[in-house]
Design an enzyme around this catalytic site. Structure first.
Site, PDB file in Angstrom:
ATOM      1  N   GLY A 151     -13.178  40.728 -39.869  1.00  0.00           N
ATOM      2  CA  GLY A 151     -14.048  41.388 -40.833  1.00  0.00           C
ATOM      3  C   GLY A 151     -15.121  42.180 -40.131  1.00  0.00           C
ATOM      4  O   GLY A 151     -15.096  42.334 -38.899  1.00  0.00           O
ATOM      5  N   GLY A 152     -16.074  42.674 -40.914  1.00  0.00           N
ATOM      6  CA  GLY A 152     -17.131  43.478 -40.329  1.00  0.00           C
ATOM      7  C   GLY A 152     -18.044  42.694 -39.416  1.00  0.00           C
ATOM      8  O   GLY A 152     -18.716  43.263 -38.558  1.00  0.00           O
ATOM      9  N   MET A 153     -18.078  41.371 -39.585  1.00  0.00           N
ATOM     10  CA  MET A 153     -18.980  40.541 -38.787  1.00  0.00           C
ATOM     11  C   MET A 153     -18.265  39.797 -37.671  1.00  0.00           C
ATOM     12  O   MET A 153     -18.818  38.861 -37.099  1.00  0.00           O
ATOM     13  CB  MET A 153     -19.687  39.534 -39.695  1.00  0.00           C
TER      14      MET A 153
ATOM     15  N   LYS B  49     -15.281  31.605 -34.778  1.00  0.00           N
ATOM     16  CA  LYS B  49     -15.801  32.922 -35.169  1.00  0.00           C
ATOM     17  C   LYS B  49     -16.378  33.611 -33.934  1.00  0.00           C
ATOM     18  O   LYS B  49     -17.318  33.110 -33.303  1.00  0.00           O
ATOM     19  CB  LYS B  49     -16.897  32.766 -36.225  1.00  0.00           C
TER      20      LYS B  49
ATOM     21  N   ASP C 151     -23.951  37.684 -48.178  1.00  0.00           N
ATOM     22  CA  ASP C 151     -22.627  38.312 -48.229  1.00  0.00           C
ATOM     23  C   ASP C 151     -21.675  37.434 -49.044  1.00  0.00           C
ATOM     24  O   ASP C 151     -20.535  37.204 -48.648  1.00  0.00           O
ATOM     25  CB  ASP C 151     -22.075  38.531 -46.821  1.00  0.00           C
TER      26      ASP C 151
ATOM     27  N   VAL D 151     -11.886  36.010 -36.226  1.00  0.00           N
ATOM     28  CA  VAL D 151     -11.729  34.567 -36.320  1.00  0.00           C
ATOM     29  C   VAL D 151     -10.396  34.170 -35.680  1.00  0.00           C
ATOM     30  O   VAL D 151      -9.343  34.754 -35.981  1.00  0.00           O
ATOM     31  CB  VAL D 151     -11.776  34.087 -37.785  1.00  0.00           C
TER      32      VAL D 151
ATOM     33  N   ILE E   8      -6.707  34.672 -36.795  1.00  0.00           N
ATOM     34  CA  ILE E   8      -6.357  34.350 -38.184  1.00  0.00           C
ATOM     35  C   ILE E   8      -7.179  35.133 -39.191  1.00  0.00           C
ATOM     36  O   ILE E   8      -6.971  35.014 -40.401  1.00  0.00           O
ATOM     37  CB  ILE E   8      -6.511  32.844 -38.459  1.00  0.00           C
ATOM     38  N   GLY E   9      -8.126  35.934 -38.712  1.00  0.00           N
ATOM     39  CA  GLY E   9      -8.932  36.717 -39.642  1.00  0.00           C
ATOM     40  C   GLY E   9      -9.800  37.722 -38.917  1.00  0.00           C
ATOM     41  O   GLY E   9     -10.030  37.603 -37.705  1.00  0.00           O
TER      42      GLY E   9
END
Length: 532
Positions: free
Chosen positions: A22-24, A42, A135, A27, A19-20
């Site tokens: 990013g750089g970290m 996560k 962040d 998800v 569902i997501g």
């Protein structure tokens, strides 16, 4: 690693689709099998698991995150470190992000202030527990289905980078450069002031639709501006709200609010001043505040008498930027270095400064070494008649006629305006015979003396103000253009003041030369300040 390793590490959860990302990390959606509770899982980058030191740091941080219990922080339900995976299980929020709402429907100024107050409330609780976020951005502020704002992704950036901003050799940034505090970019010691800066930048953007620095140049240039430039003033937002926002994004940490709560107290008070003491009640967004923050918006002394902020308070504001530059993904193959090692201080345009210095020296020296023609001097009080033989007296200043009088029995009587203007020496002629007419009174009682000094101070003050604004990127080409007439006026002031004090003949060629040199000084210095 495949999704199967995530499934194997979390047998008590049904792992759903992604569902997501990013750089970290990535998800996934999920569901607790026994409780039926929806969750967000996560999955941290494999680089975390492959680095033993980073892995240990994150496990320590996960324990801190699990203890955070606040209405405006996304709660962590579980942390699993197994089979090469580092997994955080958190509350799943399906109300979207602040960024998605800001970019589509837009947000009013009251909504933006309420959202940021909620974020500051959560951040202060985390800071009290010893956790920095590092962040903060609109994408990390999420809504529940009931409209409650919660801050997500606490501590991950701090663990991965140990507080410093990291970049790849290709120039991609680990983190979000649009909101990074200067001290974070430089790898300096970090305090809650770093999160204050990021949150203040978010509020700046929500209130005007743009970021506090010029666009363009890529992520490294974006960070460099934050380190070496002051932010642009917040447009179209009245005081005291604009002052609160600008203090929160001051370049130096000591000039900002010392923590999230003091920022929230001033923000609440400013919002109460602009929108009325009951603005949070009318807002429709649940915000849980500490008593001292809540009380600050209802102080009687801050209630407005005449509210002229209807457009600010009711008009939705939307993002004028596309989604900020995406962060670099942390992977085992990434070669990361501190941002401080690749950003450079602004270059000094030495050639332009040299031109400005040479022109300035020439402008100052010229009136002292070039004195005009060597004419006979007649020194007297200009209140008395000029006793020269002839029928007609003409008095001029650099070719500009000041008086033209006929002779009388007592000589030539100058008009009152001429006597008020003349200080030092002017060119005079009687029936074509030229001489210097020198006033023996103090030059500061004349327009030529006092006026040249005032013109010198005026042009110097405005030029200094223009150069300072150009250095801080608070103005642009208009200030460079305005510097030309200001510099020309500066040259004329220097020429006239020197002529008055030295009783030199004030001639037009020297005046024009000094004016041109002054304009060259000003435009060279302006261009140098802008390029720096």
């Amino acid at each position: 690693m495949t999704l199967s390793s995530v499934v194997a590490a979390l047998p008590q959860y049904a792992v759903g689709e992604q569902i997501g990302e990013g750089g970290m990390g990535v998800v996934y959606g999920g569901m607790h099998r026994q409780l039926g509770r929806p969750v967000a899982i996560k999955r941290l980058p494999h680089a975390v698991a492959e680095d033993p030191r980073m892995s240990e740091r994150f496990e320590h941080e996960a324990r801190l995150l699990a203890r955070l219990d606040h209405p405006h922080i996304v709660p962590v339900y579980d942390y699993v470190r197994q089979q090469g995976e580092h997994l955080l299980v958190m509350e799943r929020l399906d109300g979207g992000t602040v960024w998605s709402r800001f970019a589509t429907d837009g947000l009013t100024a009251q909504q933006s202030c309420g959202i940021v107050l909620a974020a500051l409330s959560g951040l202060h609780a985390a800071h009290e527990a010893g956790v920095l976020h590092l962040d903060v951005k609109p994408k990390n502020l999420l809504f529940t289905s009931n409209g409650v704002v919660k801050v997500a992704d606490f501590g991950i950036s701090q663990v991965v980078s140990e507080g410093a901003t990291l970049v790849t050799h290709g120039g991609a940034v680990l983190g979000t450069p649009a909101y990074i505090a200067p001290e974070q970019a430089m790898g300096n010691a970090l305090t809650p002031a770093a999160d204050v800066y990021a949150t203040g930048t978010v509020l700046y953007e929500l209130l005007c639709g743009d970021l506090p620095f010029e666009r363009g140049g890529g992520p490294i240039a974006m960070i460099q501006k934050r380190v070496y430039q002051d932010p642009r003033p917040l447009p179209n937002v009245p005081e005291p709200l604009a002052g609160v926002v600008m203090r929160s994004i001051a370049r130096e940490p000591d000039a900002r609010y010392r923590n999230a709560e003091t920022f929230a107290i001033d923000l609440s008070a400013a919002a109460g001043h602009l929108f009325g003491p009951d603005w949070l009640t009318r807002l429709g967004i649940p915000v849980h505040l500490a008593p001292q923050v809540s009380a600050s918006s209802t102080r009687p002394s801050l209630r407005p008498v005449d509210r002229d902020t209807v457009s600010l308070s009711q008009q939705p504001i939307r993002a004028t930027l596309v989604d900020p530059i995406p962060a670099a993904r942390l992977s085992g193959s990434s070669t990361l270095v501190p941002a401080a090692s690749v950003i450079r201080p602004p270059s000094t345009p030495w050639a332009l400064w040299l031109v400005a210095a040479v022109a300035l020296i020439a402008m100052v020296v010229l009136p002292f070494v070039v004195s005009g023609r060597q004419l006979t001097e007649v020194s007297q009080s200009l209140a008395d008649p000029v006793k020269e033989q002839g029928t007609q007296l003409v008095v001029s200043l650099a070719g500009l006629e000041l008086a033209n009088v006929q002779g009388g029995p007592e000589g030539f009587v100058l008009p009152g305006a001429t006597r008020w203007i003349v200080g030092g020496a002017v060119t005079a002629s009687v029936d074509g015979r030229e001489f210097l007419l020198v006033s023996n009174q103090t030059p500061w009682l004349s327009l030529m003396g006092t006026g040249s000094a005032l013109l010198l101070l005026f042009t110097l003050a405005y030029l200094e103000s223009n150069l300072r604004a150009l250095r801080k990127r608070q103005t642009g080409v208009a200030a460079v253009i305005a510097s030309v007439p200001l510099g020309f006026g500066l040259g004329l002031a220097v020429w006239l003041l020197a002529s008055v004090l030295l009783t030199h003949e004030p001639t037009l060629p020297i005046a024009l030369t000094c004016g041109v040199l002054g304009a060259a000084t000003a435009i060279s210095a302006s261009l140098a300040s802008r390029r720096a």
